[in-house]
Design a protein around this motif. Structure first.
Motif, PDB file in Angstrom:
ATOM      1  N   GLU A   4       1.223  -0.951   0.264  1.00 25.91           N
ATOM      2  CA  GLU A   4       0.211   0.115  -0.189  1.00 25.91           C
ATOM      3  C   GLU A   4       0.727   1.204  -0.206  1.00 25.91           C
ATOM      4  N   ARG A   5       0.058   1.964  -1.216  1.00 24.80           N
ATOM      5  CA  ARG A   5       1.696   3.167  -0.937  1.00 24.80           C
ATOM      6  C   ARG A   5       0.815   4.668  -0.665  1.00 24.80           C
ATOM      7  N   ARG A   6       1.609   5.508  -0.070  1.00 25.73           N
ATOM      8  CA  ARG A   6       1.129   6.927   0.737  1.00 25.73           C
ATOM      9  C   ARG A   6       1.853   8.085   0.203  1.00 25.73           C
ATOM     10  N   THR A   7       1.014   9.126   0.024  1.00 23.82           N
ATOM     11  CA  THR A   7       2.635  10.288   0.162  1.00 23.82           C
ATOM     12  C   THR A   7       2.303  11.035   0.948  1.00 23.82           C
ATOM     13  N   VAL A   8       3.744  11.443   0.369  1.00 23.31           N
ATOM     14  CA  VAL A   8       4.554  12.232   1.745  1.00 23.31           C
ATOM     15  C   VAL A   8       4.885  13.193   0.990  1.00 23.31           C
ATOM     16  N   LYS A   9       4.496  14.775   1.920  1.00 22.63           N
ATOM     17  CA  LYS A   9       4.925  15.853   1.455  1.00 22.63           C
ATOM     18  C   LYS A   9       5.480  16.501   2.618  1.00 22.63           C
ATOM     19  N   THR A  10       6.791  17.345   2.208  1.00 18.82           N
ATOM     20  CA  THR A  10       7.676  18.045   3.009  1.00 18.82           C
ATOM     21  C   THR A  10       7.955  19.013   1.652  1.00 18.82           C
ATOM     22  N   TYR A  11       8.298  20.252   2.533  1.00 13.01           N
ATOM     23  CA  TYR A  11       8.281  21.777   2.132  1.00 13.01           C
ATOM     24  C   TYR A  11       9.931  21.903   2.158  1.00 13.01           C
ATOM     25  N   VAL A  12      10.947  22.184   1.162  1.00 15.20           N
ATOM     26  CA  VAL A  12      12.211  23.281   1.500  1.00 15.20           C
ATOM     27  C   VAL A  12      12.359  24.002   0.839  1.00 15.20           C
ATOM     28  N   PRO A  13      13.167  24.389   1.164  1.00 16.04           N
ATOM     29  CA  PRO A  13      13.512  26.113   0.556  1.00 16.04           C
ATOM     30  C   PRO A  13      14.127  25.291  -1.611  1.00 16.04           C
TER      31      PRO A  13
END
Length: 126
Positions: A4-13
Motif C-alpha cells: 500500500e502506497r501513501r503520499t508524503v509531502k514536505t516543504y524545503v527551501p
C-alpha cells in the motif's frame, strides 16, 4: 512490507529542492526515488557512492539510463520477498511520480496547463 502506497509531502527551501533535483538527475533517479533512497540510507547509516564518481551505467546505447528498472527491482527485493503485483505497484508508483514531476516542470515553463473545460492537460502554443 505492505505494498500500500501513501503520499508524503514536505516543504524545503527552493535552493534545496533544486539541489535535490540536480543530484537525482546525476544519479538517474526521479525526485521521489532520490528522497526515498536518501531517507533509507540515512536511517540505515550507510551512504551512496560518491555522486562525483558514479558507477558506470551498463548501457549499450539503446537504454541510456542503464538498468534502472533492474536496480529498482533489486532494491525492492532487498527489503524481502515481493509478489508480481507488489513489484508492479513499486514501478507504477515511480512512473506516477515521474509523470507528476514532468507535468510540474512543463507547467513551470508554461508549456502545459490543466484545463477542466478541455478535460485535462493541454499544450500551450508558443
Amino acid at each position: 512490507m505492505s505494498s500500500e502506497r501513501r503520499t508524503v509531502k514536505t516543504y524545503v527551501p527552493a535552493a534545496q529542492k533544486h539541489e535535490w533535483e540536480r543530484h537525482a538527475e546525476e544519479l538517474g533517479m526521479s525526485q521521489s526515488e532520490f528522497v526515498k533512497t536518501m531517507v533509507q540510507a540515512g536511517r540505515r547509516g550507510f551512504t551512496l557512492q560518491d555522486p562525483n564518481n558514479p558507477p558506470k551505467a551498463s548501457s549499450d546505447g539503446s537504454n541510456p539510463r542503464g538498468n534502472v528498472l533492474e536496480e529498482r527491482i533489486e532494491r525492492a527485493l532487498a527489503e524481502g520477498p515481493r509478489s508480481w503485483d507488489d513489484l508492479i505497484d513499486e514501478v507504477r508508483g515511480d512512473l506516477e511520480d515521474r509523470l507528476d514531476s514532468a507535468l510540474d516542470a512543463l507547467q513551470d515553463r508554461n508549456r502545459v496547463r490543466y484545463s477542466g473545460r478541455d478535460g485535462g492537460y493541454v499544450l500551450i502554443d508558443e
